[in-house]
Scaffold this active site. Structure first.
Site, PDB file in Angstrom:
ATOM      1  N   TYR A 157       0.835  -1.203   0.000  1.00 37.10           N
ATOM      2  CA  TYR A 157       0.000   0.000   0.000  1.00 37.10           C
ATOM      3  C   TYR A 157       0.870   1.253   0.000  1.00 37.10           C
ATOM      4  O   TYR A 157       0.541   2.243  -0.661  1.00 37.10           O
ATOM      5  CB  TYR A 157      -0.929  -0.005   1.221  1.00 37.10           C
ATOM      6  N   ASN A 192     -12.572  -0.021  -5.550  1.00 32.39           N
ATOM      7  CA  ASN A 192     -12.229  -0.237  -6.955  1.00 32.39           C
ATOM      8  C   ASN A 192     -13.453  -0.772  -7.706  1.00 32.39           C
ATOM      9  O   ASN A 192     -13.973  -1.830  -7.367  1.00 32.39           O
ATOM     10  CB  ASN A 192     -11.075  -1.247  -7.032  1.00 32.39           C
ATOM     11  N   CYS A 213      -6.509  -4.779  -7.940  1.00 31.86           N
ATOM     12  CA  CYS A 213      -6.278  -4.322  -6.570  1.00 31.86           C
ATOM     13  C   CYS A 213      -5.881  -5.474  -5.655  1.00 31.86           C
ATOM     14  O   CYS A 213      -5.328  -5.257  -4.571  1.00 31.86           O
ATOM     15  CB  CYS A 213      -7.505  -3.595  -6.018  1.00 31.86           C
ATOM     16  N   HIS A 214      -6.122  -6.719  -6.088  1.00 25.97           N
ATOM     17  CA  HIS A 214      -5.712  -7.873  -5.279  1.00 25.97           C
ATOM     18  C   HIS A 214      -4.194  -7.996  -5.200  1.00 25.97           C
ATOM     19  O   HIS A 214      -3.671  -8.718  -4.349  1.00 25.97           O
ATOM     20  CB  HIS A 214      -6.318  -9.168  -5.837  1.00 25.97           C
ATOM     21  N   GLU A 243      -2.087 -16.618  -9.693  1.00 28.90           N
ATOM     22  CA  GLU A 243      -1.017 -15.927 -10.393  1.00 28.90           C
ATOM     23  C   GLU A 243       0.356 -16.432 -10.001  1.00 28.90           C
ATOM     24  O   GLU A 243       1.281 -16.438 -10.830  1.00 28.90           O
ATOM     25  CB  GLU A 243      -1.148 -14.422 -10.146  1.00 28.90           C
TER      26      GLU A 243
END
Length: 209
Positions: A148, A171, A179-180, A206
């Site tokens: 962040y 978002n 945003c993850h 991912e």
């Protein structure tokens, strides 16, 4: 929200027995076609079943404007549609055709066959600093994360760490605008608009690539 641009079709649709789904589908297609032809379809939407739950996808003529989890704590998809009707246009209709490409790309992402989205996006639901954060998020590559604090610095306000959290939480295009991929400085996941389990699923997907 708009239900029809063709009054006759709307009356027929309302009179159909609930179980006559084939006829309802034909009339709904007629309503959508009429709305598009007359320029009365401002926001099209559809739902998509994914590994993180059923997502609502909505698009304007400018592009994908909303991806929403079905959060029962916040009124679910019905509340999202009501918000779109208020903030974008009351002419909202279920019209999957406009969202075919978006749905296909999201499915490819969850299948591990896509690492980058190639979609027109409509960012009208984000403004000011939140818009700056959202713009930066798309640059965080697949399989990578940023804290962040890093995002706050990149967005031009190094001290605005809490505001970055708020921007991520609001978002309008989660999954597509990642945003993850924003985590705490200690490496822990932090919060997520779709919940902790959804964030874990996305990051695990991912990291396996």
């Amino acid at each position: 929200m708009m239900t029809a641009s063709d009054p006759q079709a709307a009356r027929l649709f309302a009179a159909l027995p609930i179980e006559d789904t084939a006829a309802q589908a034909r009339l709904h297609a007629r309503l959508v076609a009429g709305a598009q032809h007359e320029g009365l379809l401002d926001v099209a939407y559809r739902t998509l079943v994914t590994p993180v739950g059923t997502l609502l996808l909505a698009a304007t003529e400018q592009g994908l404007v909303r991806v929403a989890y079905d959060s029962r704590d916040h009124g679910g998809h019905a509340a999202v549609l009501a918000d779109l009707a208020e903030r974008v246009s009351p002419r909202v209709l279920e019209a999957p055709g406009r969202l075919t490409d978006a749905a296909r790309q999201i499915e490819e992402y969850f299948e591990g066959r896509r690492t980058r989205f190639d979609l027109a996006l409509d960012f009208r639901l984000s403004r000011g600093f939140r818009r700056a954060v959202i713009a930066h998020l798309s640059g965080i590559g697949y399989g990578r994360t940023e804290s962040y604090a890093q995002v706050a610095a990149a967005a031009g306000s190094p001290k605005a760490v809490r505001a970055v959290g708020t921007a991520c939480a609001t978002n309008p295009l989660p999954v597509v605008v990642p945003c993850h991929r924003v985590v705490r400085s200690d490496g822990s996941a932090g919060g997520y608009v779709g919940g902790a389990e959804a964030k874990h699923t996305l990051l695990t997907l991912e990291s396996a690539a």
